[in-house]
Design an enzyme around this catalytic site. Structure first.
Site, PDB file in Angstrom:
ATOM      1  N   SER A 102       3.983  38.219  37.071  1.00  0.00           N
ATOM      2  CA  SER A 102       4.987  37.161  36.907  1.00  0.00           C
ATOM      3  C   SER A 102       6.224  37.695  36.161  1.00  0.00           C
ATOM      4  O   SER A 102       6.877  38.592  36.662  1.00  0.00           O
ATOM      5  CB  SER A 102       4.312  35.977  36.208  1.00  0.00           C
ATOM      6  OG  SER A 102       5.122  34.850  36.252  1.00  0.00           O
ATOM      7  N   ASP A 152       3.128  29.721  46.510  1.00  0.00           N
ATOM      8  CA  ASP A 152       3.450  29.924  45.087  1.00  0.00           C
ATOM      9  C   ASP A 152       4.674  29.073  44.742  1.00  0.00           C
ATOM     10  O   ASP A 152       5.760  29.312  45.272  1.00  0.00           O
ATOM     11  CB  ASP A 152       3.733  31.431  44.864  1.00  0.00           C
ATOM     12  CG  ASP A 152       3.922  31.774  43.401  1.00  0.00           C
ATOM     13  OD1 ASP A 152       4.352  30.893  42.635  1.00  0.00           O
ATOM     14  OD2 ASP A 152       3.658  32.931  43.031  1.00  0.00           O
ATOM     15  N   HIS A 183       0.537  30.376  42.080  1.00  0.00           N
ATOM     16  CA  HIS A 183       1.034  31.473  41.229  1.00  0.00           C
ATOM     17  C   HIS A 183      -0.115  32.185  40.509  1.00  0.00           C
ATOM     18  O   HIS A 183       0.110  33.114  39.743  1.00  0.00           O
ATOM     19  CB  HIS A 183       2.009  30.870  40.201  1.00  0.00           C
ATOM     20  CG  HIS A 183       2.910  31.880  39.557  1.00  0.00           C
ATOM     21  ND1 HIS A 183       3.790  32.685  40.259  1.00  0.00           N
ATOM     22  CD2 HIS A 183       3.077  32.222  38.243  1.00  0.00           C
ATOM     23  CE1 HIS A 183       4.442  33.471  39.411  1.00  0.00           C
ATOM     24  NE2 HIS A 183       4.017  33.213  38.190  1.00  0.00           N
TER      25      HIS A 183
HETATM   26  C1  MLT Z   1      10.291  34.367  35.234  1.00  0.00           C
HETATM   27  O1  MLT Z   1      10.918  33.616  34.510  1.00  0.00           O
HETATM   28  O2  MLT Z   1      10.258  35.586  35.084  1.00  0.00           O
HETATM   29  C2  MLT Z   1       9.548  33.737  36.350  1.00  0.00           C
HETATM   30  O3  MLT Z   1       9.989  32.453  36.563  1.00  0.00           O
HETATM   31  C3  MLT Z   1       8.087  33.750  36.162  1.00  0.00           C
HETATM   32  C4  MLT Z   1       7.675  33.089  34.886  1.00  0.00           C
HETATM   33  O4  MLT Z   1       7.449  31.883  34.870  1.00  0.00           O
HETATM   34  O5  MLT Z   1       7.565  33.764  33.897  1.00  0.00           O
END
Ligand code: MLT
Length: 202
Positions: A102, A152, A183
Protein backbone atom coordinates in the site's frame (compact mmCIF):
# COMPACT_ATOMS: atom_id res chain seq x y z
CA UNK A 1 15.00 7.04 9.78
CA UNK A 2 13.67 4.62 12.40
CA UNK A 3 14.47 1.17 11.08
CA UNK A 4 15.68 -2.28 11.84
CA UNK A 5 18.40 -4.24 10.09
CA UNK A 6 19.01 -7.98 10.12
CA UNK A 7 22.05 -9.54 8.49
CA UNK A 8 21.59 -12.02 5.65
CA UNK A 9 22.83 -15.59 5.82
CA UNK A 10 25.94 -14.55 3.90
CA UNK A 11 27.43 -11.30 2.53
CA UNK A 12 26.11 -11.99 -0.98
CA UNK A 13 22.48 -12.44 0.19
CA UNK A 14 19.85 -10.13 -1.27
CA UNK A 15 18.53 -7.40 1.01
CA UNK A 16 14.78 -7.03 1.34
CA UNK A 17 13.73 -3.42 1.85
CA UNK A 18 10.49 -3.59 3.85
CA UNK A 19 8.04 -0.71 3.52
CA UNK A 20 4.82 -0.92 5.56
CA UNK A 21 1.34 0.43 4.85
CA UNK A 22 -0.26 3.51 6.48
CA UNK A 23 -0.40 3.09 10.26
CA UNK A 24 2.14 0.29 10.29
CA UNK A 25 5.72 0.14 11.41
CA UNK A 26 9.03 -1.55 10.70
CA UNK A 27 7.92 -4.83 12.34
CA UNK A 28 4.78 -5.36 10.22
CA UNK A 29 6.25 -7.07 7.18
CA UNK A 30 8.83 -9.24 8.97
CA UNK A 31 6.67 -12.42 8.76
CA UNK A 32 6.15 -11.74 5.05
CA UNK A 33 9.88 -11.31 4.46
CA UNK A 34 10.46 -14.69 6.09
CA UNK A 35 8.10 -16.31 3.56
CA UNK A 36 9.70 -14.53 0.60
CA UNK A 37 13.36 -15.16 1.45
CA UNK A 38 14.33 -16.32 4.93
CA UNK A 39 18.05 -16.02 4.12
CA UNK A 40 17.93 -12.41 2.92
CA UNK A 41 19.21 -9.43 4.85
CA UNK A 42 16.41 -7.11 5.96
CA UNK A 43 16.32 -3.35 6.03
CA UNK A 44 12.90 -2.39 7.35
CA UNK A 45 12.05 1.28 7.57
CA UNK A 46 9.35 3.23 9.39
CA UNK A 47 7.73 6.04 7.39
CA UNK A 48 8.91 9.54 8.36
CA UNK A 49 5.49 11.19 8.16
CA UNK A 50 2.77 11.02 10.81
CA UNK A 51 -0.88 11.34 9.75
CA UNK A 52 -3.07 11.50 12.85
CA UNK A 53 -0.43 9.46 14.64
CA UNK A 54 -0.13 6.91 11.83
CA UNK A 55 3.29 6.49 10.21
CA UNK A 56 3.40 6.90 6.41
CA UNK A 57 6.15 7.41 3.86
CA UNK A 58 4.87 10.74 2.45
CA UNK A 59 2.02 13.22 2.98
CA UNK A 60 -1.28 13.05 1.15
CA UNK A 61 -3.88 15.73 0.52
CA UNK A 62 -6.80 13.26 0.63
CA UNK A 63 -7.34 9.51 0.23
CA UNK A 64 -5.52 8.61 -2.98
CA UNK A 65 -4.35 12.21 -3.64
CA UNK A 66 -0.65 12.50 -2.99
CA UNK A 67 1.34 15.56 -1.91
CA UNK A 68 3.85 15.36 -4.75
CA UNK A 69 6.45 17.61 -3.11
CA UNK A 70 6.42 15.41 -0.01
CA UNK A 71 6.55 12.28 -2.15
CA UNK A 72 9.59 13.56 -4.06
CA UNK A 73 11.41 14.72 -0.90
CA UNK A 74 10.74 11.50 0.99
CA UNK A 75 11.72 9.38 -2.03
CA UNK A 76 15.07 11.17 -2.12
CA UNK A 77 15.49 10.76 1.65
CA UNK A 78 14.79 7.05 1.38
CA UNK A 79 17.22 6.70 -1.54
CA UNK A 80 20.04 8.27 0.51
CA UNK A 81 19.07 6.25 3.56
CA UNK A 82 19.41 2.98 1.59
CA UNK A 83 22.83 3.96 0.24
CA UNK A 84 24.04 5.10 3.68
CA UNK A 85 22.71 1.92 5.32
CA UNK A 86 24.54 -0.25 2.77
CA UNK A 87 27.82 1.38 3.87
CA UNK A 88 26.96 1.23 7.57
CA UNK A 89 25.76 -2.40 7.62
CA UNK A 90 27.90 -3.72 4.77
CA UNK A 91 25.18 -5.11 2.51
CA UNK A 92 25.38 -5.08 -1.29
CA UNK A 93 23.63 -1.88 -2.43
CA UNK A 94 23.21 -3.35 -5.94
CA UNK A 95 21.10 -6.24 -4.65
CA UNK A 96 18.21 -4.59 -2.83
CA UNK A 97 14.66 -5.79 -3.51
CA UNK A 98 11.72 -3.78 -2.20
CA UNK A 99 8.79 -5.47 -0.49
CA UNK A 100 6.06 -2.90 0.08
CA UNK A 101 2.38 -2.84 0.90
CA UNK A 102 0.00 0.00 0.00
CA UNK A 103 1.66 3.28 1.05
CA UNK A 104 4.99 1.42 1.28
CA UNK A 105 4.48 -0.01 -2.22
CA UNK A 106 3.77 3.52 -3.44
CA UNK A 107 7.09 4.89 -2.21
CA UNK A 108 8.85 1.80 -3.63
CA UNK A 109 7.21 2.58 -6.99
CA UNK A 110 8.37 6.17 -6.61
CA UNK A 111 11.97 4.95 -6.06
CA UNK A 112 11.64 3.03 -9.35
CA UNK A 113 10.22 6.12 -11.08
CA UNK A 114 13.19 8.26 -9.98
CA UNK A 115 16.31 6.10 -9.75
CA UNK A 116 17.74 3.47 -12.13
CA UNK A 117 20.16 1.94 -9.66
CA UNK A 118 18.49 1.62 -6.31
CA UNK A 119 16.26 -1.48 -6.59
CA UNK A 120 17.20 -4.76 -8.20
CA UNK A 121 13.54 -5.78 -8.17
CA UNK A 122 10.33 -5.08 -6.29
CA UNK A 123 7.28 -6.76 -4.84
CA UNK A 124 4.51 -4.19 -4.76
CA UNK A 125 1.35 -5.23 -2.91
CA UNK A 126 -1.58 -2.96 -3.85
CA UNK A 127 0.39 0.00 -5.21
CA UNK A 128 -0.93 3.07 -7.02
CA UNK A 129 0.63 5.22 -9.73
CA UNK A 130 2.96 7.37 -7.60
CA UNK A 131 3.35 10.26 -10.06
CA UNK A 132 2.41 11.18 -13.61
CA UNK A 133 4.19 13.29 -16.21
CA UNK A 134 7.65 12.10 -15.26
CA UNK A 135 10.21 10.37 -17.45
CA UNK A 136 11.21 7.07 -15.89
CA UNK A 137 14.82 5.84 -15.80
CA UNK A 138 15.83 2.75 -17.78
CA UNK A 139 14.45 -0.21 -15.80
CA UNK A 140 15.75 -2.98 -18.06
CA UNK A 141 16.51 -6.13 -16.03
CA UNK A 142 14.35 -4.99 -13.14
CA UNK A 143 11.72 -7.63 -12.37
CA UNK A 144 8.62 -6.33 -10.61
CA UNK A 145 5.70 -8.20 -9.05
CA UNK A 146 2.42 -6.33 -8.58
CA UNK A 147 -0.33 -7.77 -6.40
CA UNK A 148 -3.57 -6.01 -7.25
CA UNK A 149 -7.29 -6.33 -6.61
CA UNK A 150 -9.96 -6.28 -9.30
CA UNK A 151 -12.19 -4.71 -6.64
CA UNK A 152 -9.64 -2.71 -4.63
CA UNK A 153 -11.47 0.46 -3.52
CA UNK A 154 -8.21 2.30 -2.67
CA UNK A 155 -6.22 1.29 -5.72
CA UNK A 156 -8.59 0.86 -8.70
CA UNK A 157 -7.73 -1.89 -11.20
CA UNK A 158 -7.22 0.73 -13.94
CA UNK A 159 -4.48 2.27 -11.85
CA UNK A 160 -2.70 -1.09 -11.41
CA UNK A 161 -2.81 -1.58 -15.18
CA UNK A 162 -1.45 1.93 -15.79
CA UNK A 163 1.40 1.32 -13.34
CA UNK A 164 2.25 -1.99 -15.06
CA UNK A 165 2.23 -0.36 -18.52
CA UNK A 166 4.37 2.58 -17.40
CA UNK A 167 6.97 0.33 -15.75
CA UNK A 168 7.05 -1.95 -18.81
CA UNK A 169 7.50 1.04 -21.12
CA UNK A 170 10.64 1.83 -19.07
CA UNK A 171 11.96 -1.70 -19.71
CA UNK A 172 10.94 -3.49 -16.50
CA UNK A 173 9.59 -7.05 -16.56
CA UNK A 174 6.28 -6.83 -14.73
CA UNK A 175 4.15 -9.70 -13.44
CA UNK A 176 0.71 -8.85 -12.13
CA UNK A 177 -1.33 -11.10 -9.86
CA UNK A 178 -5.02 -10.27 -9.58
CA UNK A 179 -7.11 -11.02 -6.50
CA UNK A 180 -10.69 -10.22 -5.54
CA UNK A 181 -10.30 -9.34 -1.86
CA UNK A 182 -10.24 -5.54 -2.16
CA UNK A 183 -7.17 -3.85 -0.66
CA UNK A 184 -6.35 -6.82 1.60
CA UNK A 185 -3.11 -8.70 1.36
CA UNK A 186 -4.14 -12.36 1.11
CA UNK A 187 -2.21 -15.59 1.65
CA UNK A 188 -2.81 -16.39 -2.02
CA UNK A 189 -1.10 -13.16 -3.08
CA UNK A 190 1.83 -13.71 -0.72
CA UNK A 191 2.31 -17.24 -2.10
CA UNK A 192 2.23 -15.89 -5.66
CA UNK A 193 4.86 -13.28 -4.69
CA UNK A 194 7.05 -15.94 -3.04
CA UNK A 195 6.85 -18.20 -6.12
CA UNK A 196 7.66 -15.27 -8.40
CA UNK A 197 10.65 -14.31 -6.18
CA UNK A 198 12.00 -17.86 -6.36
CA UNK A 199 11.81 -17.84 -10.15
CA UNK A 200 13.59 -14.47 -10.35
CA UNK A 201 16.25 -14.58 -7.68
CA UNK A 202 17.09 -18.17 -6.67
C1 MLT B 1 -1.52 6.03 -0.02
O1 MLT B 1 -1.92 7.03 0.55
O2 MLT B 1 -0.33 5.78 -0.19
C2 MLT B 1 -2.56 5.10 -0.52
O3 MLT B 1 -3.78 5.72 -0.56
C3 MLT B 1 -2.63 3.85 0.24
C4 MLT B 1 -2.88 4.09 1.70
O4 MLT B 1 -4.03 4.16 2.12
O5 MLT B 1 -1.93 4.19 2.43
Amino acid sequence: MIHLFKKGINPSSSTLLLLHGTGGDEKDLLPLAHVIDKDAAILSVRGNILENGMPRFFKRLAEGVFDEESLKTETENLYHFIKKSAEQYGFDSTNVIALGYSNGANIAASLLYHYPNVLNGAILHHPMVPLRNIELPDLTNTPIFIGAGINDPICPAEESKELKNTLEAAGAEVTIEWGNQGHSLTQLEVTAAANWYRRQFY
